[in-house]
Write a protein that holds these residues in place. Structure first.
Motif, PDB file in Angstrom:
ATOM      1  N   TRP A  52       0.814  -1.218   0.000  1.00 10.47           N
ATOM      2  CA  TRP A  52       0.000   0.000   0.000  1.00 10.47           C
ATOM      3  C   TRP A  52       0.848   1.270   0.000  1.00 10.47           C
ATOM      4  N   ILE A  53       2.113   1.168   0.394  1.00 15.10           N
ATOM      5  CA  ILE A  53       2.954   2.370   0.500  1.00 15.10           C
ATOM      6  C   ILE A  53       4.152   2.355  -0.445  1.00 15.10           C
ATOM      7  N   GLU A  54       4.404   1.227  -1.092  1.00 17.34           N
ATOM      8  CA  GLU A  54       5.620   1.081  -1.896  1.00 17.34           C
ATOM      9  C   GLU A  54       5.700   2.069  -3.056  1.00 17.34           C
ATOM     10  N   GLU A  55       4.594   2.316  -3.744  1.00 17.99           N
ATOM     11  CA  GLU A  55       4.635   3.238  -4.882  1.00 17.99           C
ATOM     12  C   GLU A  55       4.972   4.660  -4.438  1.00 17.99           C
ATOM     13  N   ALA A  56       4.372   5.104  -3.345  1.00 15.89           N
ATOM     14  CA  ALA A  56       4.660   6.451  -2.836  1.00 15.89           C
ATOM     15  C   ALA A  56       6.118   6.558  -2.393  1.00 15.89           C
ATOM     16  N   LEU A  57       6.651   5.503  -1.792  1.00 16.64           N
ATOM     17  CA  LEU A  57       8.065   5.508  -1.405  1.00 16.64           C
ATOM     18  C   LEU A  57       8.950   5.588  -2.642  1.00 16.64           C
ATOM     19  N   ALA A  58       8.639   4.809  -3.662  1.00 17.43           N
ATOM     20  CA  ALA A  58       9.437   4.818  -4.889  1.00 17.43           C
ATOM     21  C   ALA A  58       9.394   6.180  -5.582  1.00 17.43           C
ATOM     22  N   ARG A  59       8.268   6.882  -5.474  1.00 17.88           N
ATOM     23  CA  ARG A  59       8.138   8.212  -6.101  1.00 17.88           C
ATOM     24  C   ARG A  59       8.735   9.328  -5.239  1.00 17.88           C
ATOM     25  N   GLY A  60       9.179   9.015  -4.037  1.00 12.59           N
ATOM     26  CA  GLY A  60       9.763  10.028  -3.160  1.00 12.59           C
ATOM     27  C   GLY A  60       8.734  10.927  -2.507  1.00 12.59           C
ATOM     28  N   GLU A  61       7.508  10.434  -2.323  1.00 11.66           N
ATOM     29  CA  GLU A  61       6.421  11.233  -1.755  1.00 11.66           C
ATOM     30  C   GLU A  61       6.252  11.052  -0.244  1.00 11.66           C
ATOM     31  N   THR A  62       6.939  10.094   0.330  1.00 10.96           N
ATOM     32  CA  THR A  62       6.771   9.789   1.750  1.00 10.96           C
ATOM     33  C   THR A  62       7.951  10.345   2.533  1.00 10.96           C
ATOM     34  N   TRP A  63       7.628  10.927   3.667  1.00  9.62           N
ATOM     35  CA  TRP A  63       8.618  11.572   4.524  1.00  9.62           C
ATOM     36  C   TRP A  63       8.566  10.979   5.920  1.00  9.62           C
ATOM     37  N   LEU A  64       9.705  10.992   6.587  1.00 12.03           N
ATOM     38  CA  LEU A  64       9.786  10.605   7.997  1.00 12.03           C
ATOM     39  C   LEU A  64      10.177  11.828   8.808  1.00 12.03           C
ATOM     40  N   ALA A  65       9.495  12.028   9.929  1.00  9.10           N
ATOM     41  CA  ALA A  65       9.824  13.105  10.859  1.00  9.10           C
ATOM     42  C   ALA A  65      10.712  12.516  11.947  1.00  9.10           C
ATOM     43  N   HIS A  66      11.899  13.093  12.100  1.00  8.75           N
ATOM     44  CA  HIS A  66      12.857  12.639  13.095  1.00  8.75           C
ATOM     45  C   HIS A  66      12.961  13.675  14.212  1.00  8.75           C
ATOM     46  N   THR A  67      12.930  13.203  15.460  1.00  6.18           N
ATOM     47  CA  THR A  67      13.210  14.058  16.613  1.00  6.18           C
ATOM     48  C   THR A  67      14.487  13.522  17.252  1.00  6.18           C
ATOM     49  N   ASP A  68      14.883  14.108  18.355  1.00  5.54           N
ATOM     50  CA  ASP A  68      16.088  13.645  19.040  1.00  5.54           C
ATOM     51  C   ASP A  68      15.970  12.185  19.472  1.00  5.54           C
ATOM     52  N   ASP A  69      14.742  11.688  19.638  1.00  4.89           N
ATOM     53  CA  ASP A  69      14.510  10.296  20.040  1.00  4.89           C
ATOM     54  C   ASP A  69      14.373   9.335  18.867  1.00  4.89           C
ATOM     55  N   GLY A  70      14.560   9.795  17.642  1.00  2.63           N
ATOM     56  CA  GLY A  70      14.450   8.927  16.477  1.00  2.63           C
ATOM     57  C   GLY A  70      13.220   9.245  15.642  1.00  2.63           C
ATOM     58  N   ILE A  71      12.784   8.279  14.867  1.00  2.00           N
ATOM     59  CA  ILE A  71      11.642   8.472  13.975  1.00  2.00           C
ATOM     60  C   ILE A  71      10.376   8.659  14.806  1.00  2.00           C
TER      61      ILE A  71
END
Length: 180
Positions: A52-71
């Motif tokens: 369900w998320i692979e296409e968006a990941l391949a297109r560079g549309e998905t982001w991760l928010a990182h804080t000092d504690d990690g993702i």
């Protein structure tokens, strides 16, 4: 000039997720989905599938928010959404936005980052949707400056749009900021 967003004293860094980070994205989504399911909120499926998320990941549309504690969160930004086909204007569409429970409250930072990112690309409008029955989330979006733009039916399982399957009514929201 852009500033580094902050949340609870931590710096928040947004990094494009890669296909190699599928498990990281799924962990955040599944944690949020489980929390919703525990509260009997039918916003999403109980668990997400990688497909369900692979296409968006391949297109560079998905982001991760990182804080000092990690993702701490994830969000997918699309440039089109058939749910809004009847609404003119260029917009960025927010999908699969979720934060870890330890990062409750980070969602507002994510929404502001999305708006700033869209604005830097010349798109001041951000659109999103949620299940109409999710009154708490609807109030959250309204409290963050999003205007309700109507309810529409979608087919498919919660969190998945497709031909056939159950019909779910979703509420559409939009926020536009004037250019800086």
């Amino acid at each position: 000039m852009t500033t580094t967003p902050r949340w609870n004293g931590d710096r928040v860094a947004f990094r494009q997720a890669t296909p190699a980070q599928t498990d990281d994205v799924l962990e955040v989504l599944d944690e949020a989905a489980g929390w919703l399911a525990d509260r009997r909120i039918a916003q999403w499926p109980a668990r997400f599938e990688a497909a369900w998320i692979e296409e968006a990941l391949a297109r560079g549309e998905t982001w991760l928010a990182h804080t000092d504690d990690g993702i701490a969160g994830t969000v997918t930004l699309d440039r089109a959404d058939p749910l809004w086909a009847d609404t003119p204007g260029d917009a960025v569409y927010v999908h699969r936005m979720a934060v870890r429970r330890r990062a409750a409250g980070l969602g507002a930072v994510v929404l502001d980052w999305v708006q700033d990112t869209a604005g830097r690309d010349g798109t001041p409008t951000v659109r999103l949707d949620c299940v109409r029955a999710n009154d708490r989330l609807r109030a959250y979006y309204a409290s963050h400056g999003f205007a309700h733009r109507g309810d529409v039916p979608v087919t498919g399982a919660p969190g998945q749009r497709g031909a056939g399957g159950p019909v779910t009514w979703v509420s559409r929201y939009e926020r536009t900021r004037p250019p800086a």
